[in-house]
Motif scaffolding. Structure first.
Motif, mmCIF file in Angstrom:
data_model
loop_
_atom_site.group_PDB
_atom_site.id
_atom_site.type_symbol
_atom_site.label_atom_id
_atom_site.label_comp_id
_atom_site.label_asym_id
_atom_site.label_seq_id
_atom_site.Cartn_x
_atom_site.Cartn_y
_atom_site.Cartn_z
ATOM 1 N N PHE A 1 0.839 -1.198 0.000
ATOM 2 C CA PHE A 1 0.000 0.000 0.000
ATOM 3 C C PHE A 1 0.878 1.254 0.000
ATOM 4 C CE2 PHE A 1 -2.972 2.965 2.274
ATOM 5 C CZ PHE A 1 -3.886 3.066 1.246
ATOM 6 N N ALA A 2 1.952 1.233 0.774
ATOM 7 C CA ALA A 2 2.854 2.388 0.838
ATOM 8 C C ALA A 2 3.492 2.654 -0.526
ATOM 9 C CB ALA A 2 3.920 2.168 1.901
ATOM 10 N N LYS A 3 3.964 1.604 -1.181
ATOM 11 C CA LYS A 3 4.582 1.769 -2.503
ATOM 12 C C LYS A 3 3.566 2.281 -3.522
ATOM 13 C CE LYS A 3 8.759 -0.455 -2.244
ATOM 14 N NZ LYS A 3 9.880 0.399 -2.179
ATOM 15 N N TYR A 4 2.333 1.803 -3.412
ATOM 16 C CA TYR A 4 1.279 2.254 -4.320
ATOM 17 C C TYR A 4 1.021 3.748 -4.143
ATOM 18 C CZ TYR A 4 -3.229 2.569 -6.651
ATOM 19 O OH TYR A 4 -4.263 2.933 -7.478
ATOM 20 N N VAL B 1 -1.466 13.720 6.245
ATOM 21 C CA VAL B 1 -2.135 12.889 7.254
ATOM 22 C C VAL B 1 -1.106 12.078 8.022
ATOM 23 C CG1 VAL B 1 -3.777 11.003 7.596
ATOM 24 C CG2 VAL B 1 -4.278 12.798 5.928
ATOM 25 N N ALA B 2 -0.151 11.485 7.307
ATOM 26 C CA ALA B 2 0.894 10.691 7.950
ATOM 27 C C ALA B 2 1.760 11.559 8.860
ATOM 28 C CB ALA B 2 1.758 10.009 6.895
ATOM 29 N N ASN B 3 2.107 12.747 8.396
ATOM 30 C CA ASN B 3 2.914 13.662 9.216
ATOM 31 C C ASN B 3 2.153 14.106 10.461
ATOM 32 O OD1 ASN B 3 5.128 13.538 7.524
ATOM 33 N ND2 ASN B 3 4.503 15.322 6.337
ATOM 34 N N ALA B 4 0.870 14.382 10.307
ATOM 35 C CA ALA B 4 0.051 14.787 11.459
ATOM 36 C C ALA B 4 -0.056 13.649 12.476
ATOM 37 C CB ALA B 4 -1.338 15.217 10.998
ATOM 38 N N TYR B 5 -0.200 12.426 11.986
ATOM 39 C CA TYR B 5 -0.276 11.276 12.885
ATOM 40 C C TYR B 5 1.023 11.116 13.677
ATOM 41 C CZ TYR B 5 -0.108 6.550 14.608
ATOM 42 O OH TYR B 5 0.046 5.463 15.419
ATOM 43 N N ALA B 6 2.153 11.197 12.976
ATOM 44 C CA ALA B 6 3.449 11.040 13.643
ATOM 45 C C ALA B 6 3.661 12.153 14.672
ATOM 46 C CB ALA B 6 4.576 11.035 12.625
ATOM 47 N N GLN B 7 3.244 13.359 14.337
ATOM 48 C CA GLN B 7 3.381 14.492 15.269
ATOM 49 C C GLN B 7 2.501 14.279 16.495
ATOM 50 O OE1 GLN B 7 5.626 16.791 14.807
ATOM 51 N NE2 GLN B 7 5.125 17.959 16.614
ATOM 52 N N SER C 1 1.975 7.267 -6.803
ATOM 53 C CA SER C 1 0.955 8.177 -7.322
ATOM 54 C C SER C 1 1.131 9.564 -6.691
ATOM 55 C CB SER C 1 -0.441 7.641 -6.984
ATOM 56 O OG SER C 1 -1.411 8.632 -7.218
ATOM 57 N N PRO C 2 1.517 10.555 -7.483
ATOM 58 C CA PRO C 2 1.701 11.899 -6.929
ATOM 59 C C PRO C 2 0.441 12.453 -6.254
ATOM 60 C CG PRO C 2 2.620 11.779 -9.140
ATOM 61 C CD PRO C 2 1.885 10.496 -8.893
ATOM 62 N N THR C 3 -0.723 12.135 -6.796
ATOM 63 C CA THR C 3 -1.976 12.614 -6.217
ATOM 64 C C THR C 3 -2.225 11.991 -4.853
ATOM 65 O OG1 THR C 3 -2.889 12.847 -8.449
ATOM 66 C CG2 THR C 3 -4.445 12.873 -6.611
ATOM 67 N N LEU C 4 -2.078 10.673 -4.763
ATOM 68 C CA LEU C 4 -2.275 10.003 -3.474
ATOM 69 C C LEU C 4 -1.217 10.431 -2.463
ATOM 70 C CD1 LEU C 4 -3.246 6.367 -4.525
ATOM 71 C CD2 LEU C 4 -4.721 8.119 -3.522
ATOM 72 N N LEU C 5 0.017 10.590 -2.910
ATOM 73 C CA LEU C 5 1.081 11.019 -2.010
ATOM 74 C C LEU C 5 0.769 12.403 -1.444
ATOM 75 C CD1 LEU C 5 3.796 10.269 -0.790
ATOM 76 C CD2 LEU C 5 4.895 11.355 -2.753
ATOM 77 N N LYS C 6 0.290 13.288 -2.304
ATOM 78 C CA LYS C 6 -0.069 14.641 -1.870
ATOM 79 C C LYS C 6 -1.221 14.606 -0.858
ATOM 80 C CE LYS C 6 -0.638 19.149 -3.995
ATOM 81 N NZ LYS C 6 -0.843 19.869 -5.245
ATOM 82 N N LEU C 7 -2.113 13.654 -1.006
ATOM 83 C CA LEU C 7 -3.258 13.511 -0.112
ATOM 84 C C LEU C 7 -2.869 12.880 1.231
ATOM 85 C CD1 LEU C 7 -6.388 13.658 0.219
ATOM 86 C CD2 LEU C 7 -6.433 11.333 -0.698
#
Length: 116
Positions: free
Chosen positions: A8-11, A25-31, A15-21
């Motif tokens: 799922f991470a590689k997918y 969220v991932a950064n907020a979770y880690a914070q 995708s630039p669109t999914l990565l941008k989305l």
């Protein structure tokens, strides 16, 4: 017929669109998780109480094993004092990503020598 699976991470990364989305969220979770403020890495949070994790820990180089124990002790001290580390001592996402990339590269380029 064997099917080729993609993580799922590689997918998402492909995708630039999914990565941008997903990246904010991932950064907020880690914070929000707060482990970086105590100098811990994500790997430090994984459950150790199984054979596979114990085997992986036993394979750590001596310096990495020492650093891991140091991170735990420092985080425990911060917890006792009820205050995080100074901001310049926090674990950064770049450090974690670089370490993971280095580890992946080492495993991808590993060679096996056959001995008799």
């Amino acid at each position: 017929m064997a099917s080729k699976s993609i993580s799922f991470a590689k997918y998402i990364q492909s995708s630039p669109t999914l990565l941008k989305l997903f990246k904010p969220v991932a950064n907020a979770y880690a914070q929000t998780a707060g482990y970086r403020q105590f100098g811990l890495r994500y790997d430090d949070l994984l459950e150790e109480e199984n054979a596979q994790a114990q085997k992986a820990i036993s394979r750590l180089e001596s310096r990495e094993a020492y650093d891991r124990v140091y991170r735990f002790r420092r985080a425990m001290q911060c917890s006792i004092l009820q205050r995080p580390l100074a901001k310049e001592e926090w674990t950064t996402p770049e450090n974690e990503i670089q370490r993971a990339d280095d580890e992946r590269e080492a495993w991808d380029t590993a060679s096996v020598k056959k001995t008799h």
